[in-house]
Design an enzyme around this catalytic site. Structure first.
Site, PDB file in Angstrom:
ATOM      1  N   GLN A 183       0.818  -1.232   0.000  1.00 30.49           N
ATOM      2  CA  GLN A 183       0.000   0.000   0.000  1.00 30.49           C
ATOM      3  C   GLN A 183       0.843   1.269   0.000  1.00 30.49           C
ATOM      4  O   GLN A 183       0.586   2.186  -0.764  1.00 30.49           O
ATOM      5  CB  GLN A 183      -0.838   0.026   1.270  1.00 30.49           C
ATOM      6  CG  GLN A 183      -2.011  -0.878   1.282  1.00 30.49           C
ATOM      7  CD  GLN A 183      -3.060  -0.218   2.174  1.00 30.49           C
ATOM      8  OE1 GLN A 183      -3.769   0.687   1.721  1.00 30.49           O
ATOM      9  NE2 GLN A 183      -3.115  -0.615   3.415  1.00 30.49           N
TER      10      GLN A 183
ATOM     11  N   ARG B  40      -0.130  -3.477  11.242  1.00 32.66           N
ATOM     12  CA  ARG B  40      -1.003  -3.998  12.300  1.00 32.66           C
ATOM     13  C   ARG B  40      -2.459  -3.903  11.863  1.00 32.66           C
ATOM     14  O   ARG B  40      -2.810  -3.104  10.993  1.00 32.66           O
ATOM     15  CB  ARG B  40      -0.788  -3.252  13.611  1.00 32.66           C
ATOM     16  CG  ARG B  40      -1.190  -1.795  13.578  1.00 32.66           C
ATOM     17  CD  ARG B  40      -1.120  -1.161  14.953  1.00 32.66           C
ATOM     18  NE  ARG B  40      -1.124   0.293  14.861  1.00 32.66           N
ATOM     19  CZ  ARG B  40      -1.506   1.089  15.842  1.00 32.66           C
ATOM     20  NH1 ARG B  40      -1.905   0.589  16.992  1.00 32.66           N
ATOM     21  NH2 ARG B  40      -1.473   2.400  15.698  1.00 32.66           N
TER      22      ARG B  40
ATOM     23  N   VAL C 104      10.522   2.414   7.832  1.00 31.19           N
ATOM     24  CA  VAL C 104       9.096   2.736   7.986  1.00 31.19           C
ATOM     25  C   VAL C 104       8.346   1.564   8.602  1.00 31.19           C
ATOM     26  O   VAL C 104       7.441   1.747   9.420  1.00 31.19           O
ATOM     27  CB  VAL C 104       8.493   3.089   6.596  1.00 31.19           C
ATOM     28  CG1 VAL C 104       6.985   3.278   6.693  1.00 31.19           C
ATOM     29  CG2 VAL C 104       9.148   4.338   6.039  1.00 31.19           C
ATOM     30  N   GLY C 105       8.726   0.343   8.242  1.00 35.46           N
ATOM     31  CA  GLY C 105       8.045  -0.865   8.741  1.00 35.46           C
ATOM     32  C   GLY C 105       8.000  -0.865  10.263  1.00 35.46           C
ATOM     33  O   GLY C 105       9.005  -0.586  10.916  1.00 35.46           O
TER      34      GLY C 105
ATOM     35  N   ASP D 291       4.116  11.614  12.333  1.00 36.58           N
ATOM     36  CA  ASP D 291       3.625  12.125  13.621  1.00 36.58           C
ATOM     37  C   ASP D 291       3.821  13.637  13.701  1.00 36.58           C
ATOM     38  O   ASP D 291       2.959  14.363  14.204  1.00 36.58           O
ATOM     39  CB  ASP D 291       4.360  11.406  14.758  1.00 36.58           C
ATOM     40  CG  ASP D 291       4.351   9.906  14.538  1.00 36.58           C
ATOM     41  OD1 ASP D 291       3.248   9.359  14.393  1.00 36.58           O
ATOM     42  OD2 ASP D 291       5.429   9.292  14.459  1.00 36.58           O
TER      43      ASP D 291
ATOM     44  N   HIS E 172       7.655   5.798  17.825  1.00 33.05           N
ATOM     45  CA  HIS E 172       6.489   5.920  16.935  1.00 33.05           C
ATOM     46  C   HIS E 172       5.415   4.972  17.479  1.00 33.05           C
ATOM     47  O   HIS E 172       5.222   3.857  16.991  1.00 33.05           O
ATOM     48  CB  HIS E 172       6.884   5.561  15.500  1.00 33.05           C
ATOM     49  CG  HIS E 172       5.711   5.522  14.558  1.00 33.05           C
ATOM     50  ND1 HIS E 172       4.931   6.621  14.289  1.00 33.05           N
ATOM     51  CD2 HIS E 172       5.161   4.503  13.839  1.00 33.05           C
ATOM     52  CE1 HIS E 172       3.968   6.282  13.444  1.00 33.05           C
ATOM     53  NE2 HIS E 172       4.083   5.000  13.164  1.00 33.05           N
TER      54      HIS E 172
END
Ligand code: NAD
Ligand code: LMR
Length: 328
Positions: A15, A94, A131-132, A161, A189
């Site tokens: 995505q 998640r 990023v993961g 954020d 994060h």
């Protein structure tokens, strides 16, 4: 014409990948005169590789003048070869009801393997942006495996954020968001992150003089920013993607732009009271393309110290949880 930058992207058919690659190829990340070669890495699964092929066809169909080549691969050795930037997006997102830390055991393994390969085959000047999720701790894992590169080369993204916090402050103050400056994210994060509102400026004035509702700043503001990822999952049924890709464009572009001041998760080295070994969000100033220094002169009040202690505790716990993964 400049020499093309080689940009390796994992999870390229996912995505975030779908929103990210077109921005990189258009010049949004490295500038309008910087050609790029995209080295796109996916898992060795037919469906993923087929989807990647489709994405590459669309990239072709955009006729981006700066896109000088594409490599499509399910091999990290091929994908990270001579890469100047390694953008580590590929990992499980998640779902509803999960915390990002719940992904640690599954996703951590990915970063061990990729760190070893980056160490062996990436360019001498390679930089890595993670990023993961959980991004801070995955960044620590990948850095632990790639000892050829100094820890400052490894950053994790807290820019989404920062962007979220900027918008929330602008909405509350009723100003255009460009009037909001110097809002930085400290720590993980995760919901424990701390958007340090006391240092922010709105229209040149301290944010706390413009938004005098201290209870809102300490409560709903911090909570909204910290839990925005979960709110998006609840609303869309999938984790943020376009805004995450946009934040990664901001993260890398600002790391390549001397003078830029922005939030990045870096190896803390003990700054701002963080454990020296964890990767924590903090404000940095870019000193040259790919180089930065942490801005160390922000004073923390008692509320900020308490928030930083809480997010540090979580980072230390995550580190202990993956201790086995940190052995090089
Ligand atoms: P996605 O499931 O849509 O895509 C992930 C892609 O990664 C898949 O195509 C998968 O096949 C691929 N992949 C998995 N393991 C891989 C590996 N070892 N090598 C190469 N590719 C691999 O997920 P997404 O929505 O694109 O999110 C990706 C990650 O980014 C998730 O962990 C998500 O939680 C995280 N994320 C982080 C932030 C942030 O601010 N740091 C924001 C949004 C999402
Ligand atoms: C986000 O902040 O949107 C991402 O990290 C996705 C998530 O799991 O919250």
């Amino acid at each position: 014409m400049k020499t093309p930058i080689r940009v390796a992207v994992t999870g390229a058919a996912g995505q975030i990948g779908y929103s990210l690659l077109f921005r990189i190829a258009s010049g949004a990340m490295f500038g309008p005169d910087q050609p790029v070669i995209l080295q796109l890495i996916e898992v060795p699964v037919e469906k993923a590789m087929k989807a990647l092929e489709g994405v590459s066809m669309e990239l072709d169909d955009c006729a981006f003048p700066l896109l000088k080549g594409m490599v499509l691969t399910d091999s990290a050795n091929v994908g990270f070869k001579d890469a100047n930037w390694c953008l580590l997006v590929g990992a499980k997102p998640r779902g509803p009801g999960m915390e990002r830390a719940d992904l640690l055991k599954d996703n951590g393994k990915i970063f061990i393997a990729q760190g070893k390969v980056i160490d062996q085959v990436a360019a001498e000047n390679a930089r890595v942006a993670v990023v993961g999720n959980p991004a801070n701790t995955n960044c620590m894992i990948v850095a632990s495996q790639a000892k050829r590169l100094t820890p400052d080369r490894f950053t994790a993204m807290v820019r989404l954020d920062q962007n979220r916090a900027q918008t929330q402050l602008a909405k509350k103050a009723g100003v255009d968001l460009t009037k909001v400056k110097d809002i930085f994210i400290y720590g993980n994060h995760s919901p424990s992150m701390f958007p340090a509102f006391a240092h922010a400026k709105i229209d040149g004035r301290p944010a706390t003089q413009v938004i005098t509702d201290q209870a809102w700043l300490q409560g709903p503001f911090c909570e909204t920013v910290g839990k925005r990822g979960a709110a998006i999952i609840a609303a869309r049924g999938a984790s943020s993607a376009a805004s995450a890709a946009n934040a990664l464009v901001d993260h890398v572009r600002d790391l390549m732009t001397p003078g830029a001041i922005h939030s990045v998760a870096v190896k803390s080295n003990g700054l701002y009271g963080f454990d020296p070994e964890v990767w924590a969000g903090m404000p940095v100033r870019t000193t040259g393309p790919g180089h930065y220094e942490v801005i160390t002169n922000y004073k923390m009040d008692d509320f900020a110290k308490q928030k930083i202690a809480a997010t540090n505790k979580e980072l230390v716990e995550e580190r202990a949880f993956v201790a086995d993964m940190l052995k090089g």
